[in-house]
Design an enzyme around this catalytic site. Structure first.
Site, PDB file in Angstrom:
ATOM      1  N   GLU A 225      65.742   7.333 -17.978  1.00 15.47           N
ATOM      2  CA  GLU A 225      65.951   6.482 -16.814  1.00 15.47           C
ATOM      3  C   GLU A 225      65.303   7.144 -15.597  1.00 15.47           C
ATOM      4  O   GLU A 225      65.587   8.294 -15.287  1.00 15.47           O
ATOM      5  CB  GLU A 225      67.447   6.317 -16.563  1.00 15.47           C
ATOM      6  CG  GLU A 225      67.736   5.439 -15.378  1.00 15.47           C
ATOM      7  CD  GLU A 225      69.223   5.318 -15.105  1.00 15.47           C
ATOM      8  OE1 GLU A 225      69.901   6.347 -15.035  1.00 15.47           O
ATOM      9  OE2 GLU A 225      69.686   4.181 -14.955  1.00 15.47           O
TER      10      GLU A 225
ATOM     11  N   GLU B  99      80.606   3.083 -15.998  1.00 17.62           N
ATOM     12  CA  GLU B  99      79.359   2.306 -15.937  1.00 17.62           C
ATOM     13  C   GLU B  99      78.263   3.317 -15.679  1.00 17.62           C
ATOM     14  O   GLU B  99      78.219   3.921 -14.613  1.00 17.62           O
ATOM     15  CB  GLU B  99      79.386   1.300 -14.779  1.00 17.62           C
ATOM     16  CG  GLU B  99      80.505   0.303 -14.824  1.00 17.62           C
ATOM     17  CD  GLU B  99      80.182  -0.911 -15.673  1.00 17.62           C
ATOM     18  OE1 GLU B  99      79.051  -0.996 -16.184  1.00 17.62           O
ATOM     19  OE2 GLU B  99      81.076  -1.752 -15.829  1.00 17.62           O
TER      20      GLU B  99
ATOM     21  N   LYS C 196      85.991   7.098  -3.672  1.00 12.92           N
ATOM     22  CA  LYS C 196      85.014   8.029  -3.103  1.00 12.92           C
ATOM     23  C   LYS C 196      83.611   7.427  -3.135  1.00 12.92           C
ATOM     24  O   LYS C 196      83.042   7.224  -4.198  1.00 12.92           O
ATOM     25  CB  LYS C 196      84.970   9.354  -3.869  1.00 12.92           C
ATOM     26  CG  LYS C 196      84.132  10.387  -3.105  1.00 12.92           C
ATOM     27  CD  LYS C 196      83.686  11.547  -3.965  1.00 12.92           C
ATOM     28  CE  LYS C 196      82.272  11.392  -4.469  1.00 12.92           C
ATOM     29  NZ  LYS C 196      81.227  11.410  -3.427  1.00 12.92           N
TER      30      LYS C 196
ATOM     31  N   CYS D  69      70.698   0.345 -12.073  1.00 15.15           N
ATOM     32  CA  CYS D  69      70.976   0.813 -13.435  1.00 15.15           C
ATOM     33  C   CYS D  69      70.491  -0.204 -14.468  1.00 15.15           C
ATOM     34  O   CYS D  69      70.125   0.177 -15.573  1.00 15.15           O
ATOM     35  CB  CYS D  69      72.452   1.058 -13.601  1.00 15.15           C
ATOM     36  SG  CYS D  69      73.428  -0.305 -12.965  1.00 15.15           S
TER      37      CYS D  69
HETATM   38  P1  NAP Z   1      76.013  10.664  -9.944  1.00 14.38           P
HETATM   39  O1  NAP Z   1      75.441  11.948  -9.539  1.00 14.38           O
HETATM   40  O2  NAP Z   1      76.686  10.555 -11.257  1.00 14.38           O
HETATM   41  O3  NAP Z   1      77.013  10.259  -8.772  1.00 14.38           O
HETATM   42  C1  NAP Z   1      77.894   9.162  -8.836  1.00 14.38           C
HETATM   43  C2  NAP Z   1      79.159   9.487  -8.053  1.00 14.38           C
HETATM   44  O4  NAP Z   1      79.856  10.567  -8.684  1.00 14.38           O
HETATM   45  C3  NAP Z   1      78.887   9.949  -6.619  1.00 14.38           C
HETATM   46  O5  NAP Z   1      79.912   9.494  -5.784  1.00 14.38           O
HETATM   47  C4  NAP Z   1      78.933  11.459  -6.770  1.00 14.38           C
HETATM   48  O6  NAP Z   1      79.204  12.130  -5.586  1.00 14.38           O
HETATM   49  C5  NAP Z   1      80.057  11.622  -7.762  1.00 14.38           C
HETATM   50  N1  NAP Z   1      80.067  12.883  -8.504  1.00 14.38           N
HETATM   51  C6  NAP Z   1      79.076  13.816  -8.639  1.00 14.38           C
HETATM   52  N2  NAP Z   1      79.473  14.823  -9.424  1.00 14.38           N
HETATM   53  C7  NAP Z   1      80.744  14.538  -9.804  1.00 14.38           C
HETATM   54  C8  NAP Z   1      81.695  15.194 -10.641  1.00 14.38           C
HETATM   55  N3  NAP Z   1      81.420  16.340 -11.254  1.00 14.38           N
HETATM   56  N4  NAP Z   1      82.910  14.615 -10.815  1.00 14.38           N
HETATM   57  C9  NAP Z   1      83.201  13.443 -10.231  1.00 14.38           C
HETATM   58  N5  NAP Z   1      82.346  12.780  -9.434  1.00 14.38           N
HETATM   59  C10 NAP Z   1      81.126  13.311  -9.224  1.00 14.38           C
HETATM   60  O7  NAP Z   1      74.960   9.517  -9.946  1.00 14.38           O
HETATM   61  P2  NAP Z   1      73.937   9.168  -8.801  1.00 14.38           P
HETATM   62  O8  NAP Z   1      72.773  10.048  -8.923  1.00 14.38           O
HETATM   63  O9  NAP Z   1      74.657   9.106  -7.508  1.00 14.38           O
HETATM   64  O10 NAP Z   1      73.595   7.647  -9.191  1.00 14.38           O
HETATM   65  C11 NAP Z   1      72.567   7.316 -10.053  1.00 14.38           C
HETATM   66  C12 NAP Z   1      73.075   7.033 -11.463  1.00 14.38           C
HETATM   67  O11 NAP Z   1      74.113   6.064 -11.469  1.00 14.38           O
HETATM   68  C13 NAP Z   1      72.004   6.480 -12.355  1.00 14.38           C
HETATM   69  O12 NAP Z   1      71.983   7.179 -13.575  1.00 14.38           O
HETATM   70  C14 NAP Z   1      72.414   5.034 -12.583  1.00 14.38           C
HETATM   71  O13 NAP Z   1      72.002   4.460 -13.775  1.00 14.38           O
HETATM   72  C15 NAP Z   1      73.877   5.076 -12.487  1.00 14.38           C
HETATM   73  N6  NAP Z   1      74.401   3.784 -12.063  1.00 14.38           N
HETATM   74  C16 NAP Z   1      74.999   2.980 -12.991  1.00 14.38           C
HETATM   75  C17 NAP Z   1      75.488   1.739 -12.633  1.00 14.38           C
HETATM   76  C18 NAP Z   1      76.164   0.826 -13.625  1.00 14.38           C
HETATM   77  O14 NAP Z   1      76.755  -0.145 -13.219  1.00 14.38           O
HETATM   78  N7  NAP Z   1      76.109   1.104 -14.896  1.00 14.38           N
HETATM   79  C19 NAP Z   1      75.387   1.315 -11.318  1.00 14.38           C
HETATM   80  C20 NAP Z   1      74.765   2.153 -10.408  1.00 14.38           C
HETATM   81  C21 NAP Z   1      74.284   3.389 -10.786  1.00 14.38           C
HETATM   82  P3  NAP Z   1      77.991  12.581  -4.623  1.00 14.38           P
HETATM   83  O15 NAP Z   1      77.190  11.399  -4.299  1.00 14.38           O
HETATM   84  O16 NAP Z   1      78.706  13.066  -3.433  1.00 14.38           O
HETATM   85  O17 NAP Z   1      77.235  13.620  -5.374  1.00 14.38           O
END
Ligand code: NAP
Ligand code: MG
Length: 482
Positions: free
Chosen positions: A392, A261, A187, A295
């Protein structure tokens, strides 16, 4: 822009003629593009001008169920039975096709996500094909990677990825899973689904057996349906710590394996003996690469006192030269913020910094009227207790502190719930080794920043998650090792 008051660069826009974005995209299930069960679609926009790019299918639990069944069938009947050498050929073919269509992928990535074309063209897409090439090579060598063990695939893997490196995160997830003999339900993030859908087309062109890779677009609910589906053997998630914690709770007590991650708040540490101009470039690369939507961004800068003033002067000068604007312009350094929601989050942190009375620096530039934009921002003398040093931000905002001694900076750098990455700038190899062994971070860069390679494992300590992606370590997450 910046202090270039007398002249500006001429625009140098990348051509979009070779790119066809459809009006509407379907789900990729069982090797076919199919309509969503509920008939619902959502819009994905270009964050640089707020224009709708396409309508994309919104998968619900029934669609996820279909995708998991297709993945199971492909796993049991074809993919897990195929020799590693044969699997490798498919993955090699995919890597080559991505290279051939690299310009198309790069432009779509910049249109849908807002990152500068220079980054999508020179960093994201080349790393995507490198990732598939690297893992194609492992497919028939797994028993050599894990001597005296019998590596076997796990089964059907559910993969959920964020919007900051849309296609690269898809590659990080899909390539090792396939190399190890698993099948996939992936997804993409809601705001950046288009390159993953383009990848689905290329996977079809590469002739993969039906159902080996399934791509279900949607929102958080679609992600939840994947996490909760009983037919999934493993979840691989990249995203926020908040959603990561929800997934831990949802999978506790099940047989599902899990790798996460999550977020980061990296320390980028500059010592007095560092090469200053290189360090300034590394600081800029560390925090403004991909608008700070990284990240592992070097979002906390620690500068040793003796060079602080000199370094700050050069840093401000450098930031004044950065070009913020059209992501498709080849001159652009800083593109658009990925979404309206993320822009609001970043602006709230900037407001908070001002409220705390911190000294702030932003270049005097005119941001475009339409779209989501944030100027590169510095905050000086940020206290350890400040929200800006603790949380963050995921945007182009740097929290700067100074330090005197090595022990002091190690203690400050480690004083965070995260532990994904760090950077060290010094002329002394001994100092590098001292810090790399004491910093609690999965990746530590020395005299460089934000460099990635498929052979090198990536992943965090503490609240940054667990499990590694890339390298031999990354294969372990997709294998049963008996
Ligand atoms: P997010 O809200 O956690 O979303 C990540 C993914 O999870 C998206 O595909 C999102 O869908 C989906 N999602 C949302 N709610 C969910 C749930 N309850 N159950 C399962 N999946 C769900 O994060 P984001 O705001 O998109 O991304 C930013 C964050 O990602 C930052 O905190 C960053 O540090 C972290 N990040 C970490 C890494 C790493 O390698 N450690 C790399 C990149 C980003 P939708 O987009 O459709 O809401
Ligand atoms: Mg978009």
């Amino acid at each position: 822009m910046g202090n270039q008051t007398n002249w500006n660069w001429d625009p140098a826009p990348e051509s979009t003629d070779h790119v066809k974005i459809k009006e509407q995209y379907q789900l990729f299930i069982g090797g076919r593009f199919v309509k969503p069960a509920n008939g619902e679609y959502f819009e994905t926009v270009n964050p640089a001008n707020e224009k709708v790019l396409a309508k994309v299918a919104l998968a619900d639990a029934a669609d996820v169920d279909k995708a998991v069944k297709a993945a199971r069938k492909a796993y049991s009947n074809v993919w897990s039975k195929m020799s590693g050498a044969e699997r490798g050929k498919y993955i090699f073919r995919l890597a080559r096709l991505i290279q051939e269509r690299a310009r198309e992928f790069a432009v779509i990535e910049s249109l849908d996500g807002g990152k500068p074309i220079r980054e999508s063209r020179d960093v994201d897409i080349p790393l995507v094909s490198a990732h598939f090439f690297y893992h194609a090579g492992w497919a028939d060598k797994l028993e050599y990677a894990f001597p005296n063990k019998k590596p076997s695939p796990i089964g059907v893997v559910g993969q959920i990825i964020p919007w900051n490196f849309p296609l690269l995160m898809a590659a990080w997830k899909i390539a090792p899973a396939l190399a190890c003999g698993n099948t996939v339900v992936l997804k993409p993030a809601e705001s950046t689904p288009l390159t993953a859908l383009k990848l689905a087309e290329v996977i079809k062109d590469a002739g993969f057996p039906d159902g080996v890779v399934n791509i279900v677009t949607g929102d958080g609910g679609t992600g939840e349906a994947i996490v909760n589906h009983p037919g999934i053997d493993k979840i691989a998630f990249t995203g926020s710590t908040e959603v990561g914690k929800k997934i831990i709770r949802a999978t506790a007590g099940t047989n599902k394996k899990l790798t996460l991650e999550l977020g980061g708040k990296a320390a980028n540490i500059v010592f007095e003996d560092a090469a200053l101009d290189q360090a300034v470039d590394g600081i800029v690369e560390g925090i403004y690469f991909n608008q700070g939507h990284v990240c592992c961004a070097g979002s906390r800068l620690f500068v040793q006192e003796g060079i602080a003033e000199k370094l700050f002067r050069r840093l401000k000068h450098r930031i004044n030269q950065l070009i913020v604007g059209d992501p498709l312009d080849k001159n652009t350094d800083i593109g658009a913020i990925n979404s309206k929601g993320q822009l609001k989050t970043i602006q709230a942190y900037i407001k908070q910094g001002k409220k705390e009375g911190l000294e702030m620096f932003q270049p005097e530039i005119a941001l475009p009227k339409k779209g989501y934009w944030c100027a590169p921002t510095l905050f000086f003398d940020v206290a350890q207790s400040s929200v800006l040093a603790k949380e963050e931000i995921f945007g182009p905002v740097l929290a700067i502190q100074t330090f005197r001694t090595v022990d002091e900076v190690i203690a400050k750098a480690n004083n965070t719930p995260y532990g994904l990455s760090a950077g060290v700038w010094t002329d002394k190899g001994s100092k590098v080794f001292n810090l790399t062994s004491q910093l609690k971070a999965g990746v530590v860069w020395a005299n460089t920043y934000n460099k990635f390679d498929p052979t090198s494992p990536f992943g965090g300590y503490k609240e940054s998650g667990f499990g590694r992606e890339g390298g031999v370590h990354g294969l372990e997450a997709y294998l049963n090792l008996n």
